[in-house]
Motif scaffolding. Structure first.
Motif, PDB file in Angstrom:
ATOM      1  N   SER A   1     -29.004 -56.951   1.481  1.00  0.00           N
ATOM      2  CA  SER A   1     -30.338 -56.910   2.087  1.00  0.00           C
ATOM      3  C   SER A   1     -31.147 -58.090   1.584  1.00  0.00           C
ATOM      4  O   SER A   1     -30.790 -58.730   0.599  1.00  0.00           O
ATOM      5  CB  SER A   1     -31.081 -55.626   1.700  1.00  0.00           C
ATOM      6  OG  SER A   1     -30.518 -54.510   2.311  1.00  0.00           O
TER       7      SER A   1
ATOM      8  N   GLU B   1     -27.002 -44.765   8.990  1.00  0.00           N
ATOM      9  CA  GLU B   1     -28.411 -44.995   8.640  1.00  0.00           C
ATOM     10  C   GLU B   1     -29.026 -45.737   9.814  1.00  0.00           C
ATOM     11  O   GLU B   1     -28.307 -46.367  10.599  1.00  0.00           O
ATOM     12  CB  GLU B   1     -28.542 -45.814   7.342  1.00  0.00           C
ATOM     13  CG  GLU B   1     -27.902 -47.197   7.366  1.00  0.00           C
ATOM     14  CD  GLU B   1     -28.642 -48.229   8.194  1.00  0.00           C
ATOM     15  OE1 GLU B   1     -29.877 -48.212   8.189  1.00  0.00           O
ATOM     16  OE2 GLU B   1     -27.986 -49.044   8.857  1.00  0.00           O
TER      17      GLU B   1
ATOM     18  N   LEU C   1     -34.260 -53.098   4.185  1.00  0.00           N
ATOM     19  CA  LEU C   1     -34.585 -52.261   3.026  1.00  0.00           C
ATOM     20  C   LEU C   1     -34.525 -50.747   3.276  1.00  0.00           C
ATOM     21  O   LEU C   1     -33.934 -50.010   2.482  1.00  0.00           O
ATOM     22  CB  LEU C   1     -35.988 -52.651   2.536  1.00  0.00           C
ATOM     23  CG  LEU C   1     -36.579 -51.843   1.398  1.00  0.00           C
ATOM     24  CD1 LEU C   1     -35.732 -51.970   0.134  1.00  0.00           C
ATOM     25  CD2 LEU C   1     -38.024 -52.310   1.116  1.00  0.00           C
ATOM     26  N   GLN C   2     -35.129 -50.293   4.375  1.00  0.00           N
ATOM     27  CA  GLN C   2     -35.159 -48.838   4.598  1.00  0.00           C
ATOM     28  C   GLN C   2     -33.742 -48.285   4.757  1.00  0.00           C
ATOM     29  O   GLN C   2     -33.428 -47.194   4.273  1.00  0.00           O
ATOM     30  CB  GLN C   2     -35.950 -48.496   5.855  1.00  0.00           C
ATOM     31  CG  GLN C   2     -37.374 -49.015   5.877  1.00  0.00           C
ATOM     32  CD  GLN C   2     -37.911 -48.976   7.288  1.00  0.00           C
ATOM     33  OE1 GLN C   2     -38.169 -47.905   7.825  1.00  0.00           O
ATOM     34  NE2 GLN C   2     -38.058 -50.134   7.906  1.00  0.00           N
TER      35      GLN C   2
ATOM     36  N   ARG D   1     -31.996 -48.099   1.417  1.00  0.00           N
ATOM     37  CA  ARG D   1     -32.417 -46.899   0.674  1.00  0.00           C
ATOM     38  C   ARG D   1     -31.683 -45.659   1.178  1.00  0.00           C
ATOM     39  O   ARG D   1     -31.309 -44.785   0.390  1.00  0.00           O
ATOM     40  CB  ARG D   1     -33.923 -46.696   0.840  1.00  0.00           C
ATOM     41  CG  ARG D   1     -34.728 -47.682   0.025  1.00  0.00           C
ATOM     42  CD  ARG D   1     -36.198 -47.545   0.325  1.00  0.00           C
ATOM     43  NE  ARG D   1     -36.997 -48.362  -0.571  1.00  0.00           N
ATOM     44  CZ  ARG D   1     -38.222 -48.786  -0.286  1.00  0.00           C
ATOM     45  NH1 ARG D   1     -38.786 -48.486   0.873  1.00  0.00           N
ATOM     46  NH2 ARG D   1     -38.892 -49.514  -1.156  1.00  0.00           N
ATOM     47  N   GLN D   2     -31.465 -45.568   2.485  1.00  0.00           N
ATOM     48  CA  GLN D   2     -30.731 -44.415   3.020  1.00  0.00           C
ATOM     49  C   GLN D   2     -29.285 -44.415   2.527  1.00  0.00           C
ATOM     50  O   GLN D   2     -28.740 -43.367   2.175  1.00  0.00           O
ATOM     51  CB  GLN D   2     -30.757 -44.424   4.550  1.00  0.00           C
ATOM     52  CG  GLN D   2     -32.129 -44.160   5.143  1.00  0.00           C
ATOM     53  CD  GLN D   2     -32.163 -44.451   6.632  1.00  0.00           C
ATOM     54  OE1 GLN D   2     -31.312 -43.992   7.389  1.00  0.00           O
ATOM     55  NE2 GLN D   2     -33.135 -45.227   7.063  1.00  0.00           N
TER      56      GLN D   2
ATOM     57  N   ARG E   1     -28.220 -45.744  -0.218  1.00  0.00           N
ATOM     58  CA  ARG E   1     -28.304 -45.364  -1.634  1.00  0.00           C
ATOM     59  C   ARG E   1     -28.318 -43.836  -1.775  1.00  0.00           C
ATOM     60  O   ARG E   1     -27.655 -43.264  -2.639  1.00  0.00           O
ATOM     61  CB  ARG E   1     -29.570 -45.974  -2.242  1.00  0.00           C
ATOM     62  CG  ARG E   1     -29.950 -45.466  -3.582  1.00  0.00           C
ATOM     63  CD  ARG E   1     -29.048 -45.955  -4.695  1.00  0.00           C
ATOM     64  NE  ARG E   1     -29.488 -47.199  -5.268  1.00  0.00           N
ATOM     65  CZ  ARG E   1     -28.657 -48.115  -5.773  1.00  0.00           C
ATOM     66  NH1 ARG E   1     -27.367 -47.911  -5.741  1.00  0.00           N
ATOM     67  NH2 ARG E   1     -29.112 -49.215  -6.298  1.00  0.00           N
ATOM     68  N   GLY E   2     -29.090 -43.180  -0.890  1.00  0.00           N
ATOM     69  CA  GLY E   2     -29.208 -41.720  -0.946  1.00  0.00           C
ATOM     70  C   GLY E   2     -27.961 -40.987  -0.475  1.00  0.00           C
ATOM     71  O   GLY E   2     -27.638 -39.907  -0.977  1.00  0.00           O
TER      72      GLY E   2
ATOM     73  N   LEU F   1     -25.622 -52.175  -4.113  1.00  0.00           N
ATOM     74  CA  LEU F   1     -26.689 -52.791  -3.322  1.00  0.00           C
ATOM     75  C   LEU F   1     -27.059 -54.171  -3.872  1.00  0.00           C
ATOM     76  O   LEU F   1     -27.450 -54.299  -5.035  1.00  0.00           O
ATOM     77  CB  LEU F   1     -27.935 -51.889  -3.337  1.00  0.00           C
ATOM     78  CG  LEU F   1     -28.018 -50.820  -2.242  1.00  0.00           C
ATOM     79  CD1 LEU F   1     -26.804 -49.915  -2.231  1.00  0.00           C
ATOM     80  CD2 LEU F   1     -29.288 -49.989  -2.407  1.00  0.00           C
TER      81      LEU F   1
ATOM     82  N   GLU G   1     -40.447 -56.321   1.238  1.00  0.00           N
ATOM     83  CA  GLU G   1     -39.032 -56.318   0.832  1.00  0.00           C
ATOM     84  C   GLU G   1     -38.849 -57.004  -0.526  1.00  0.00           C
ATOM     85  O   GLU G   1     -38.105 -56.519  -1.382  1.00  0.00           O
ATOM     86  CB  GLU G   1     -38.185 -56.989   1.912  1.00  0.00           C
ATOM     87  CG  GLU G   1     -38.221 -56.196   3.206  1.00  0.00           C
ATOM     88  CD  GLU G   1     -37.197 -56.650   4.221  1.00  0.00           C
ATOM     89  OE1 GLU G   1     -37.314 -57.789   4.678  1.00  0.00           O
ATOM     90  OE2 GLU G   1     -36.306 -55.858   4.548  1.00  0.00           O
TER      91      GLU G   1
ATOM     92  N   ALA H   1     -39.412 -54.893  -3.479  1.00  0.00           N
ATOM     93  CA  ALA H   1     -38.440 -53.813  -3.717  1.00  0.00           C
ATOM     94  C   ALA H   1     -37.171 -54.302  -4.407  1.00  0.00           C
ATOM     95  O   ALA H   1     -36.216 -53.531  -4.576  1.00  0.00           O
ATOM     96  CB  ALA H   1     -38.088 -53.145  -2.390  1.00  0.00           C
TER      97      ALA H   1
ATOM     98  N   GLU I   1     -35.043 -52.249  -6.904  1.00  0.00           N
ATOM     99  CA  GLU I   1     -34.275 -51.062  -6.495  1.00  0.00           C
ATOM    100  C   GLU I   1     -32.786 -51.384  -6.316  1.00  0.00           C
ATOM    101  O   GLU I   1     -31.971 -50.493  -6.154  1.00  0.00           O
ATOM    102  CB  GLU I   1     -34.815 -50.514  -5.160  1.00  0.00           C
ATOM    103  CG  GLU I   1     -36.229 -49.990  -5.255  1.00  0.00           C
ATOM    104  CD  GLU I   1     -36.743 -49.536  -3.903  1.00  0.00           C
ATOM    105  OE1 GLU I   1     -35.960 -49.013  -3.090  1.00  0.00           O
ATOM    106  OE2 GLU I   1     -37.956 -49.720  -3.651  1.00  0.00           O
TER     107      GLU I   1
END
Ligand code: GDP
Ligand code: ADP
Length: 196
Positions: free
Chosen positions: A22, A83, A115-116, A119-120, A122-123, A130, A166, A169, A172
């Motif tokens: 990303s 995602e 980014l969003q 994050r998904q 990652r979850g 990442l 971005e 972040a 993260e």
């Protein structure tokens, strides 16, 4: 802010097969990924679906699967996306089945997403690694995004506004690569993408 070129986290001992790349629009993600694929075709790159209009030179099924909003809605509803996210007025998503297939076959998988979506992933996928691609400077990012010449000034501004979010972040992510030299970043990314 970006860390020094070449800095990266220590490698875990387990093979890592799903890598997410990303970084802000214009930082050079597509350029780096294209070079990596040219040099290492064994790395499989997911082809996303998007509602964005194709740019000149883009081919359906190559850079993206270009779909309309109704088809994108259908893909969300049927759970076919690993995602998805909205970015600068368009929707983008990763088809789930081909990723799962490649991972099961033991092939290194690379996702180039914003980014969003990162994050998904990652979850949802605890093993994913990442990677954040950072520009050498803000001025250079503006220069690259403007210089690419594919977006109107309004769209460039919108993407730069998102880029600030971005860049904030970066922490993260598991590691940061600074895109000063495409060749060097490619080498660094390869060591992260293939199993150690
Ligand atoms: N969440 C998510 N983001 C994506 C996906 N595919 C592409 N993107 C991201 O969407 C953003 C916009 O992509 P694009 O319109 O091709 O512009 P460009 O990356 O600046 O050339 C970029 O940050 C891409 O990494 C996807 O499947 N999911
Ligand atoms: N290391 C680099 N040095 C100079 N220019 C670069 C570098 N990497 C990419 N670029 C240029 O920056 C622009 C944006 O790159 P692109 O790969 O389209 O970014 P992204 O996919 O992150 O939006 C392109 O014109 C590309 O040629």
């Amino acid at each position: 802010m970006p860390v020094e070129p070449g800095t990266r986290a220590s490698r875990p001992s387990q093979p890592r097969r799903l890598t997410v790349l990303s970084g802000p629009s214009g930082v050079g993600k597509s350029t780096v990924v294209k070079e990596l694929r040219r040099r290492h075709p064994e790395v499989w790159l997911s082809v996303s679906v998007t509602t964005r209009t194709p740019r000149p030179g883009e081919t359906d099924g190559v850079e993206y699967h270009f779909v309309d909003s109704a088809e994108f809605e259908r893909l969300i509803a049927s759970g076919e996306l690993l995602e998805w996210a909205e970015f600068a007025g368009n929707r983008y998503g990763t088809p789930r089945a081909p990723v799962v297939q490649r991972l099961e076959a033991g092939q290194p998988v690379l996702l180039e997403i914003e980014l969003q979506g990162a994050r998904q992933v990652r979850g949802n996928m605890s093993d994913a690694f990442l990677v954040f691609l950072a520009p050498p400077s803000w001025e250079e990012l503006v220069r690259r995004l403007t210089g690419r010449g594919t977006e109107s000034p309004e769209v460039v501004q919108r993407r730069l506004d998102t880029a600030r979010v971005e860049l904030a972040a970066e922490k993260e992510f598991d590691t940061t690569l600074v895109n000063t030299s495409v060749h060097d970043v490619c080498d660094e990314l390869l060591t992260l993408v293939v199993a150690p």
